[in-house]
Design a protein around this motif. Structure first.
Motif: not given
Length: 118
Positions: A76-80, A99-105
């Motif tokens: 589970v990640k949240l958009c930074k 916390i995650g990034t659009l690159v990861e998504l």
């Protein structure tokens, strides 16, 4: 193993979209534990659902549901960008949430067999 990506946009409380996403994810984990790999990415107002110390007055408890998912192997990640916009990037997160990034998504989307949007 089937890779399933949940992209959740809706606010955690106020309607049931966020809750429905978590219900389905939990059911998939329970029913098809060894056959699915779940990833959840929260964007927009959904990022507030990943915060720790939630104490809803009544109804469902989203933090508990998220922590069950992560304890059972879901990511589970949240958009930074979204957490930055809401000033919550440095607040404590529910157990297992990152916390995650659009690159990861973008990578998760390409790798996924199914993408579900809530």
């Amino acid at each position: 193993m089937q890779k399933i990506l949940f992209i959740v946009h809706s606010a955690p409380y106020g309607n049931e979209s966020f809750f429905s996403a978590l219900r389905l994810a939990l059911q998939l984990q329970e029913q098809h534990k060894s056959a699915v790999e779940l990833k959840l990415f929260f964007m927009s107002d959904a990022v507030t659902g990943g915060l720790a110390k939630q104490q809803p007055a009544e109804g469902y408890h989203l933090q508990q549901m998220i922590e069950i998912l992560t304890a059972q192997g879901a990511t589970v990640k949240l958009c930074k960008t979204c957490t930055n916009a809401r000033g919550i990037t440095d607040l404590p997160l529910a157990e297992g949430v990152r916390i995650g990034t659009l690159v990861e998504l973008a990578d998760w989307t390409v790798e996924a067999d199914k993408v579900l949007n809530f």
